[in-house]
Design a protein around this motif. Structure first.
Motif, short mmCIF file in Angstrom:
data_model
loop_
_atom_site.label_atom_id
_atom_site.label_comp_id
_atom_site.label_asym_id
_atom_site.label_seq_id
_atom_site.Cartn_x
_atom_site.Cartn_y
_atom_site.Cartn_z
N UNK A 55 42.33 34.40 -7.08
CA UNK A 55 42.93 33.11 -6.64
C UNK A 55 44.35 33.33 -6.28
N UNK A 56 44.80 34.50 -6.55
CA UNK A 56 46.35 34.91 -6.27
C UNK A 56 46.53 35.19 -4.79
N UNK A 57 45.39 35.63 -4.20
CA UNK A 57 45.52 36.28 -2.79
C UNK A 57 44.96 35.50 -1.94
N UNK A 58 45.47 34.52 -1.12
CA UNK A 58 44.88 33.76 -0.06
C UNK A 58 45.42 34.13 1.11
N UNK A 59 46.75 34.76 1.39
CA UNK A 59 47.17 34.85 2.77
C UNK A 59 47.35 36.09 2.96
N UNK A 60 47.53 36.92 4.14
CA UNK A 60 47.98 38.12 4.50
C UNK A 60 49.16 38.66 3.54
N UNK A 61 50.16 37.50 3.53
CA UNK A 61 51.51 37.86 2.69
C UNK A 61 51.10 38.06 1.34
N UNK A 62 50.23 37.52 0.64
CA UNK A 62 50.01 37.68 -0.61
C UNK A 62 49.46 39.06 -0.81
N UNK A 63 49.18 39.88 0.03
CA UNK A 63 48.55 41.07 -0.18
C UNK A 63 49.73 41.90 -0.93
N UNK A 64 51.00 41.68 -0.59
CA UNK A 64 51.90 42.61 -1.23
C UNK A 64 51.98 42.35 -2.75
N UNK A 74 45.88 32.25 15.16
CA UNK A 74 44.40 32.35 15.09
C UNK A 74 43.86 33.71 14.44
N UNK A 75 44.51 34.88 14.96
CA UNK A 75 44.22 35.90 14.22
C UNK A 75 44.69 36.14 12.70
N UNK A 76 45.69 35.71 12.36
CA UNK A 76 46.06 35.36 10.97
C UNK A 76 45.05 34.79 10.24
N UNK A 77 44.54 33.54 10.60
CA UNK A 77 43.45 32.80 9.94
C UNK A 77 42.32 33.54 9.83
N UNK A 78 42.09 34.07 10.93
CA UNK A 78 40.60 34.81 11.10
C UNK A 78 40.45 36.10 10.01
N UNK A 79 41.66 36.65 10.03
CA UNK A 79 41.81 37.82 8.96
C UNK A 79 41.92 37.45 7.47
N UNK A 80 42.50 36.28 7.33
CA UNK A 80 42.50 35.77 6.00
C UNK A 80 40.89 35.46 5.40
N UNK A 81 40.30 35.07 6.23
CA UNK A 81 38.98 34.50 5.86
C UNK A 81 38.02 35.84 5.47
#
Ligand SMILES: [Zn+2]
Length: 434
Positions: free
Chosen positions: A48-57, A13-20
Motif C-alpha cells: 500500500x506504500x506504492x501507488x504512484x510512479x513517484x512512490x517507486x523511489x 493519461x499515460x501516468x495514470x495508465x502506467x500506475x494501474x
C-alpha cells in the motif's frame, strides 16, 4: 495493425495508465517473486506504500549483480510454464538466464510489431534478418515474432556471410534489413567488390541494432553517415535488451526511440539512485510491465541516456530515448575529461586507413585511467600516429596512446569464440569498490 492509442495520449493519461499497470505488477511480484517478496520484507515496504510512479523511489533498485547472484529467485512461474530460455551476459562474465512463458513470447512479438510500426514498416514489408536467431539469443526471435504479428514476411539468413545475404536480397527482394550497422558496411563492400548493383536493390531501410548510428543531437554519426552516403537507405535506430524485453525504436522523424507505455516504466537515475532533472542524462532504470516469467522492478541497465518529452513530428507524445551516451561502468576519466567509448569509436570510424581497432583502458602507476588504442593497419604511413592524435585532440581535447598492429590479430581479439558481436572495449582497470 495500428500503433497503440496510449502512445498519443497526454502525459497525465499515460501516468495514470502506467500506475494501474504498476499496481498489477506489484500484486504479481508479491505473490510470486521470491526475490522481490524478500526485498519488500527486508526493507519493510508495504504494498500500500506504492501507488504512484513517484512512490517507486521508495523501492531499492535491482542491479545486474542481483540478477547474477540470485538468478532463479527472479522467476515467478513453475518450470513447466517456461517455453523459451535465453541468456544475457552478466556482470562477472558468467551469463544470466532469462526464462519466457508463452505469454511472454506473445508480449515479445507485440513489442516488436509496434516497434516496426514506429519505424514505418507494415504488413507489406519483407524483413531480412541478418542477426542470429539461436545461440540463446532473444533479439532474433523477437524480430521473427514481431514481423509475424505485423503480418509481414521475414527471411532468416542469420549473421555474417555477405554472399548469402546478397543472394537472398536478389532472390526474395526484402524491403527492410534488420542489421548491425557495421555489418551493413560489410554488405556494401562486398557488393562493390563483386559488382552487385546494390543501389538498385529492393532494400529501402534498415533497423539498426547493437551499435548507434546517431550522435547525441540525433544527427548521423560517422558510421550512420557512411551508410547513408554510400547506399542512401533510411536508418532507424533501435535500443533493446534481454532484461527489458522491450524495444525503443525510432520513427521516421529520427529523434530518438519511442517509449511504449504499456510495456515498460522508465526512470533516469543519478549515481545516488535519485531521478535526474528532466532532460539530463541518467542511468536508464526500468520496470517491466506484463512480463510473466522474470519481471523486473527498478532494474538499473547501466546505460546512460537522455530522455526527450516533446511531442514528436509523427504525432506520438510518448517519451523518446536518445542514443546511449555510454555504459555507466565504462566511463573513462582521462586527463580531466570524462569520456565514454562511443566518442572514441566515432573518431576512429572516420579514418579509412584504420582497418579495425580495440580500445583498452587500464589503471596507470598514479592510479588514474589510461587509454591505449590498438589499431589494425597494414601500411603505417609516416606521421599517421600524429594525424590520429591530432584528430583526437581536435574532437576531444585529449589524445590517447596509439599502437599499430596486424589487423588479423585485432580481428581475433574483437571476436572471441563465444561472442555474438564484436567487442571493441577492454576494461583492464583495477576494480573500484563501491
Ligand atoms: Zn515519432
Amino acid at each position: 495493425m495500428h500503433a497503440p492509442e496510449i502512445e498519443f495520449k497526454d502525459k497525465e493519461q499515460v501516468k495514470r495508465f502506467q500506475e494501474k499497470k504498476l499496481g498489477e505488477l506489484l500484486d504479481y511480484l508479491l505473490a510470486f517473486s521470491p526475490f522481490y517478496k524478500e526485498l519488500f520484507e527486508k526493507n519493510k515496504i508495504q504494498r500500500s506504500d506504492i501507488n504512484t510512479l513517484e512512490d517507486l523511489t521508495k523501492v531499492p533498485v535491482s542491479s545486474k549483480y542481483d540478477l547474477y547472484s540470485r538468478n532463479f529467485d527472479f522467476l515467478c512461474v513453475p518450470k513447466n510454464k517456461i517455453v523459451d530460455y535465453v541468456t544475457t551476459s552478466g556482470t562477472l562474465g558468467d551469463p544470466v538466464t532469462f526464462a519466457l512463458t508463452d505469454g511472454d513470447l506473445d508480449r515479445l512479438g507485440y513489442n516488436e510489431a509496434i516497434s516496426f510500426l514506429c519505424a514505418e514498416c507494415s504488413a507489406d514489408d519483407i524483413f531480412q534478418l541478418t542477426t542470429t536467431i539461436d545461440r540463446r539469443f532473444m533479439a532474433g526471435l523477437a524480430y521473427f515474432l514481431g514481423a509475424r504479428k505485423l503480418g509481414a514476411g521475414l527471411v532468416r539468413v542469420g549473421s555474417g556471410i555477405p554472399e548469402l545475404q546478397w543472394d537472398t536480397i536478389q532472390r526474395i527482394n526484402p524491403t527492410v534489413l534488420v542489421a548491425v550497422p557495421s555489418f551493413i558496411i560489410k554488405l556494401i563492400e562486398y557488393a562493390e567488390a563483386n559488382n552487385i548493383d546494390y543501389k538498385s536493390s529492393s532494400v529501402q531501410k534498415a533497423i539498426c541494432i547493437g551499435e548507434s548510428v546517431r550522435n547525441p543531437d540525433f544527427s548521423l554519426n560517422t558510421l550512420g553517415q557512411k551508410i547513408q552516403d554510400k547506399w542512401g537507405i533510411k536508418l532507424y535506430s533501435t535500443y533493446a535488451s534481454t532484461e527489458m524485453v522491450t524495444a525503443f525504436t525510432e520513427c521516421g522523424a529520427s529523434q530518438g526511440g519511442h517509449h511504449h507505455p504499456e510495456l515498460i516504466i522508465v526512470e533516469f537515475l543519478d549515481d545516488n539512485n535519485v531521478p535526474v532533472k528532466e532532460g539530463e542524462p541518467g542511468e536508464v532504470t526500468i520496470t517491466t510491465l506484463g512480463v510473466e516469467g522474470m519481471p523486473l522492478l527498478r532494474f538499473k541497465t547501466g546505460d546512460i541516456c537522455t530522455a526527450n518529452y516533446d511531442q514528436c513530428e509523427c504525432g506520438r507524445t510518448s517519451m523518446r530515448l536518445g542514443p546511449i551516451l555510454g555504459r555507466k561502468n565504462q566511463m573513462i576519466k582521462y586527463k580531466g575529461t570524462s569520456l565514454y567509448p562511443p566518442a572514441l569509436y566515432d573518431i576512429l570510424d572516420t579514418m579509412p586507413m584504420i582497418k579495425n581497432y580495440i580500445v583498452e583502458v587500464f589503471t596507470n602507476e598514479i592510479g588514474t585511467d589510461e587509454i591505449l588504442i590498438r589499431i589494425g593497419c597494414v601500411d603505417v604511413l609516416e606521421n599517421f600516429e600524429k594525424e590520429i592524435k591530432d584528430h583526437f585532440r581536435a574532437k576531444l581535447r585529449v589524445a590517447p596512446m596509439v599502437r599499430f598492429e596486424d589487423p588479423k590479430l585485432i580481428q581475433s581479439l574483437q571476436f572471441p569464440e563465444i561472442s555474438r558481436k564484436a567487442i571493441k572495449f577492454f576494461d583492464k582497470r583495477n576494480p573500484v569498490l563501491s
